[in-house]
Design a protein around this motif. Structure first.
Motif, PDB file in Angstrom:
ATOM      1  N   ALA A 151      -5.403 -19.490  14.154  1.00 31.25           N
ATOM      2  CA  ALA A 151      -5.836 -20.501  15.178  1.00 31.25           C
ATOM      3  C   ALA A 151      -6.641 -19.740  16.431  1.00 31.25           C
ATOM      4  N   PHE A 152      -7.860 -20.260  16.577  1.00 33.40           N
ATOM      5  CA  PHE A 152      -8.405 -19.738  17.718  1.00 33.40           C
ATOM      6  C   PHE A 152      -9.141 -20.623  18.668  1.00 33.40           C
ATOM      7  N   ASP A 153      -8.256 -21.837  18.396  1.00 36.68           N
ATOM      8  CA  ASP A 153      -8.341 -22.873  19.637  1.00 36.68           C
ATOM      9  C   ASP A 153      -7.345 -23.023  20.738  1.00 36.68           C
ATOM     10  N   GLU A 154      -7.167 -24.147  21.265  1.00 39.05           N
ATOM     11  CA  GLU A 154      -6.032 -24.426  22.169  1.00 39.05           C
ATOM     12  C   GLU A 154      -4.816 -23.930  21.574  1.00 39.05           C
ATOM     13  N   TYR A 155      -4.796 -24.226  20.037  1.00 41.86           N
ATOM     14  CA  TYR A 155      -3.466 -23.903  19.358  1.00 41.86           C
ATOM     15  C   TYR A 155      -3.121 -22.538  19.061  1.00 41.86           C
ATOM     16  N   ALA A 156      -4.063 -21.708  19.860  1.00 41.94           N
ATOM     17  CA  ALA A 156      -3.899 -20.146  19.522  1.00 41.94           C
ATOM     18  C   ALA A 156      -2.405 -19.600  20.505  1.00 41.94           C
ATOM     19  N   LEU A 157      -1.476 -20.130  19.846  1.00 45.48           N
ATOM     20  CA  LEU A 157      -0.175 -19.629  20.570  1.00 45.48           C
ATOM     21  C   LEU A 157       0.214 -18.316  20.597  1.00 45.48           C
ATOM     22  N   ARG A 158       1.244 -18.082  21.615  1.00 46.30           N
ATOM     23  CA  ARG A 158       1.389 -16.620  21.486  1.00 46.30           C
ATOM     24  C   ARG A 158       2.586 -16.299  20.345  1.00 46.30           C
ATOM     25  N   CYS A 159       2.328 -15.176  19.770  1.00 44.21           N
ATOM     26  CA  CYS A 159       3.155 -14.644  18.679  1.00 44.21           C
ATOM     27  C   CYS A 159       4.313 -13.576  19.349  1.00 44.21           C
ATOM     28  N   ASP A 160       5.209 -13.401  18.678  1.00 44.02           N
ATOM     29  CA  ASP A 160       6.240 -12.506  19.334  1.00 44.02           C
ATOM     30  C   ASP A 160       5.911 -10.990  19.471  1.00 44.02           C
ATOM     31  N   CYS A 161       4.641 -10.520  18.650  1.00 40.70           N
ATOM     32  CA  CYS A 161       4.167  -9.384  18.595  1.00 40.70           C
ATOM     33  C   CYS A 161       3.047  -9.146  19.640  1.00 40.70           C
ATOM     34  N   GLY A 162       2.833 -10.341  20.763  1.00 39.49           N
ATOM     35  CA  GLY A 162       2.036 -10.105  21.587  1.00 39.49           C
ATOM     36  C   GLY A 162       0.590 -10.774  21.351  1.00 39.49           C
ATOM     37  N   GLY A 163       0.497 -10.939  20.159  1.00 37.74           N
ATOM     38  CA  GLY A 163      -0.865 -11.659  19.765  1.00 37.74           C
ATOM     39  C   GLY A 163      -1.051 -12.900  19.972  1.00 37.74           C
ATOM     40  N   TYR A 164      -2.145 -13.686  19.526  1.00 37.29           N
ATOM     41  CA  TYR A 164      -2.278 -14.986  19.745  1.00 37.29           C
ATOM     42  C   TYR A 164      -2.856 -15.823  18.419  1.00 37.29           C
ATOM     43  N   GLY A 165      -2.257 -17.079  18.088  1.00 34.62           N
ATOM     44  CA  GLY A 165      -2.913 -17.819  16.982  1.00 34.62           C
ATOM     45  C   GLY A 165      -2.477 -17.217  15.737  1.00 34.62           C
ATOM     46  N   HIS A 166      -1.373 -16.464  15.783  1.00 36.91           N
ATOM     47  CA  HIS A 166      -0.975 -15.875  14.611  1.00 36.91           C
ATOM     48  C   HIS A 166      -0.211 -16.548  13.589  1.00 36.91           C
ATOM     49  N   LEU A 167      -0.133 -16.806  12.312  1.00 31.80           N
ATOM     50  CA  LEU A 167       0.686 -17.847  11.515  1.00 31.80           C
ATOM     51  C   LEU A 167       2.088 -17.847  12.097  1.00 31.80           C
TER      52      LEU A 167
ATOM     53  N   ASN B  11       0.810  -1.306   0.041  1.00 27.99           N
ATOM     54  CA  ASN B  11      -0.002   0.097  -0.007  1.00 27.99           C
ATOM     55  C   ASN B  11       1.021   1.380  -0.137  1.00 27.99           C
ATOM     56  N   ASP B  12       0.229   2.479  -0.090  1.00 24.78           N
ATOM     57  CA  ASP B  12       1.190   3.670  -0.176  1.00 24.78           C
ATOM     58  C   ASP B  12       1.915   3.988   1.075  1.00 24.78           C
ATOM     59  N   GLN B  13       1.733   3.180   2.341  1.00 22.23           N
ATOM     60  CA  GLN B  13       2.641   3.296   3.373  1.00 22.23           C
ATOM     61  C   GLN B  13       3.987   2.261   3.278  1.00 22.23           C
ATOM     62  N   GLY B  14       3.804   1.423   2.285  1.00 23.34           N
ATOM     63  CA  GLY B  14       4.775   0.505   2.045  1.00 23.34           C
ATOM     64  C   GLY B  14       4.456  -0.720   2.913  1.00 23.34           C
ATOM     65  N   GLN B  15       3.037  -0.959   3.410  1.00 21.89           N
ATOM     66  CA  GLN B  15       2.807  -2.029   4.102  1.00 21.89           C
ATOM     67  C   GLN B  15       2.032  -3.188   3.229  1.00 21.89           C
ATOM     68  N   GLY B  16       2.202  -4.207   3.682  1.00 18.52           N
ATOM     69  CA  GLY B  16       1.539  -5.369   2.620  1.00 18.52           C
ATOM     70  C   GLY B  16       2.771  -6.578   3.033  1.00 18.52           C
ATOM     71  N   GLY B  17       2.211  -7.738   3.128  1.00 20.01           N
ATOM     72  CA  GLY B  17       3.004  -9.082   3.481  1.00 20.01           C
ATOM     73  C   GLY B  17       3.248  -9.235   4.941  1.00 20.01           C
ATOM     74  N   GLU B  18       1.994  -9.259   5.829  1.00 16.54           N
ATOM     75  CA  GLU B  18       2.379  -9.137   7.008  1.00 16.54           C
ATOM     76  C   GLU B  18       1.529 -10.509   7.370  1.00 16.54           C
ATOM     77  N   LEU B  19       1.154 -11.290   6.842  1.00 18.99           N
ATOM     78  CA  LEU B  19       0.683 -12.682   6.810  1.00 18.99           C
ATOM     79  C   LEU B  19       0.953 -13.656   8.119  1.00 18.99           C
ATOM     80  N   GLY B  20       2.224 -13.276   8.646  1.00 22.77           N
ATOM     81  CA  GLY B  20       2.999 -13.749   9.644  1.00 22.77           C
ATOM     82  C   GLY B  20       2.160 -13.310  11.026  1.00 22.77           C
ATOM     83  N   HIS B  21       1.357 -12.276  10.644  1.00 23.76           N
ATOM     84  CA  HIS B  21       0.642 -11.712  11.773  1.00 23.76           C
ATOM     85  C   HIS B  21      -0.918 -11.792  11.703  1.00 23.76           C
ATOM     86  N   CYS B  22      -1.159 -12.633  10.809  1.00 24.37           N
ATOM     87  CA  CYS B  22      -2.801 -13.021  10.624  1.00 24.37           C
ATOM     88  C   CYS B  22      -3.161 -14.091  11.386  1.00 24.37           C
ATOM     89  N   GLN B  23      -4.363 -13.997  12.192  1.00 18.51           N
ATOM     90  CA  GLN B  23      -4.694 -14.856  13.169  1.00 18.51           C
ATOM     91  C   GLN B  23      -5.391 -16.032  12.514  1.00 18.51           C
TER      92      GLN B  23
END
Ligand SMILES: [Zn+2]
Length: 341
Positions: free
Chosen positions: A178-194, A164-176
């Motif tokens: 998993a929503f169950d017991e496999y929703a493990l913690r991501c380095d960014c602080g979120g859960y269940g991210h790829l 996009n015009d901010q140079g953003q795109g390609g952040e699928l690594g932080h797309c959630q």
């Protein structure tokens, strides 16, 4: 064609001369590597860190700039870069303090020559892109995934990297995904991210999670032997080793992690028609063909509307197993293409 190419990583700073003869693959010469002045190793923060980093870059580049006064300079950077060359953030390099840095402008003032600045994974894309492919030749479109400590991706479509015009795109690594017991913690602080499930570190924590859920299966695995039966001692190195020994438990861990990855691929295919995927990065290279064969098995389990068996078989491939993606990609970007294959 010659260019000075720079790969700024979270750990290392690498500089090389890219050289390409007409019709030949590009080559890297005079490759230099040093530890980068980052927030992790520097005593200073914020603007002082940025000044120290620029001084390092200047000193490191000086011999190349004086030896090749007419060569363009291209820099790959570990964070989002806007089209005007503003870096919005670079947590792996600068920590959280520096934001909205006009890095391209500073480089132009410092080095007084033509400078190209782009995100490092975007740069890597150009190693694999067919130049001269335009909007109507979607056969050349692909998505590049890096599977290393995190998961990164960039899509090449219509002859360019999609951002996009901010140079953003390609952040699928932080797309959630998993929503169950496999929703493990991501380095960014979120859960269940790829990235929390399919990166090298993600597979490691997925391995620990699956081992604690199925202790009997874990204890009879090659991985358990490597860990002395201790779940806390599971790491990527032991996982890679056990995968190469054909360990069934580790194959199940890998397959589950790839299930999330293929979900992301399926979304890309069904949303914008991307049907070629190239995989690079430390973990994926270390597991190599075992990674690819397992991924292909998972791909076959999904439905792909409109794709035939041959399309599905040729959907995934491994990129080169070296660490030169960004340096070569920058060179090819400037030279106008690989001019082979
Ligand atoms: Zn995340």
């Amino acid at each position: 064609m010659k260019a000075i190419v720079v790969d700024i990583g979270g750990t290392n700073l690498r500089v090389a001369l890219f050289e390409q003869e007409q019709g030949q693959p590009g080559q890297l010469k005079q490759v230099k590597r040093e530890k980068v002045c980052s927030f992790a190793v520097s005593q200073v923060k914020g603007q002082a860190l940025y000044r120290a980093f620029l001084s390092q870059l200047e000193a490191c580049l000086h011999p190349y700039l004086s030896q090749y006064p007419d060569c363009p300079l291209a820099i790959a950077f570990p964070g989002p870069v806007s089209p005007s060359g503003v870096v919005s953030c670079a947590p792996t390099l600068w920590g959280e303090e520096l934001r909205q840095v006009d890095f391209l402008d500073d480089c132009k003032n410092l080095f007084r020559r033509h400078v190209v600045l782009m995100n490092d994974i975007s740069a890597a894309v150009w190693r694999y892109a067919d130049h001269g492919s335009h909007e109507n030749t979607s056969g050349n479109d692909f998505c590049l995934f890096t599977i290393s400590s995190g998961v990164g991706n960039k899509v090449f479509s219509g002859g360019k990297v999609l951002l996009n015009d901010q140079g953003q795109g390609g952040e699928l690594g932080h797309c959630q995904l998993a929503f169950d017991e496999y929703a493990l913690r991501c380095d960014c602080g979120g859960y269940g991210h790829l990235g929390a499930l399919a990166s090298g570190r993600g597979i490691e924590q997925l391995g620990r999670h699956m081992a604690s859920k199925a202790p009997a299966q874990f204890s009879s695995s090659a991985l358990a032997r490597l860990c002395g039966g201790d779940i806390d001692r599971i790491d990527t190195r032991k996982l890679v080793s056990a995968l190469h020994q054909g360990d069934e438990f580790c194959h199940q861990v890998l397959s589950r992690s790839q299930h999330y990855l293929v979900q992301a691929m399926s979304h890309l295919y069904h949303s914008i028609g991307i049907k070629r995927f190239i995989f690079i990065g430390g973990f994926c290279c270390a597991v190599g063909l075992v990674y690819l064969e397992s991924l292909k098995r998972v791909v076959r389990q999904f439905s792909w509307l409109g794709l035939g068996g041959e399309d599905i078989e040729s959907m995934c491939r491994l990129g080169a197993s070296d660490d030169d993606h960004s340096l070569l990609g920058l060179g090819y970007y400037l030279s106008g293409g690989r001019q082979h294959g």
